[in-house]
Structures are given as C-alpha cells and as structure tokens.
Design a protein around this motif. Sequence first.
Motif, PDB file in Angstrom:
ATOM      1  N   LYS A  81       8.269  13.439  37.826  1.00  0.00           N
ATOM      2  CA  LYS A  81       8.944  12.496  36.447  1.00  0.00           C
ATOM      3  C   LYS A  81       8.007  11.807  35.458  1.00  0.00           C
ATOM      4  N   GLN A  82       7.057  11.048  35.849  1.00  0.00           N
ATOM      5  CA  GLN A  82       6.075  10.595  35.048  1.00  0.00           C
ATOM      6  C   GLN A  82       5.426  11.703  34.029  1.00  0.00           C
TER       7      GLN A  82
ATOM      8  N   ARG B 223       7.121  14.688  33.160  1.00  0.00           N
ATOM      9  CA  ARG B 223       8.008  15.104  32.119  1.00  0.00           C
ATOM     10  C   ARG B 223       8.065  14.016  31.187  1.00  0.00           C
ATOM     11  N   SER B 224       8.090  12.745  31.328  1.00  0.00           N
ATOM     12  CA  SER B 224       8.236  11.640  30.415  1.00  0.00           C
ATOM     13  C   SER B 224       6.872  11.707  29.156  1.00  0.00           C
TER      14      SER B 224
END
Length: 105
Positions: free
Chosen positions: A59-60, A62-63
Amino acid sequence: MAKSDFGHVWHEKQLNTVDDEIARLAAICDIRMLDPGVIERVINGDDSVCGRSNEKAFKQLRSLVGLHYSLTADSIQAIGPEESRKILDRIRERIGQRYDIGGEQ
C-alpha cells in the motif's frame, strides 16, 4: 549557488528520497519494479505482482509510485525534461547497484 542550481538540487533530493523508499518497499515485497508492466500493475493495486505478501508495504509502495510521478512532472516543469531525465538516470543507476529493480541495467 545559482537559483537554477538550487532547483536542480531540490528536485534531485526529493526524487532520491522517494525512489529510495520505493526501492526498499519493492524489495520487501519482492517486486522488480522496472520489469515490463510491473509499475502499471502496482498502480492498479494488483498485489499478485508481489513475490512476498506484505499488505502494508504494498500500500505504501503504491502511494509512493504516485508521488514519484507527481515529483517527476514538477521536475520536468521546473528544470526541463532533459535535466529531469539525467536526475532519474542517476537515481536508477545508484538504486540498481543496491537492489534488483529489474528492467535493463
């Protein structure tokens, strides 16, 4: 330091910081970011691209990929495409010496 030099240094520092973290998170997830189609899969949230599952790291990652593209666009606008390309090439070379980032090295 000339004003244009300051802008160049600032953009390089920002991209270095973000790209270092992208490489670290990609290593945690066992992703070769520069292999064909991988970045697009990360952007689309396809965590099946991971060799190791780590939901938080993915998730990190992707951000940060989104932030990388935003910083790159800012750099191109501020210092031009050629200088931005040189910065990104240096970063890619440096990170590629430490991590298996994929792509043609």
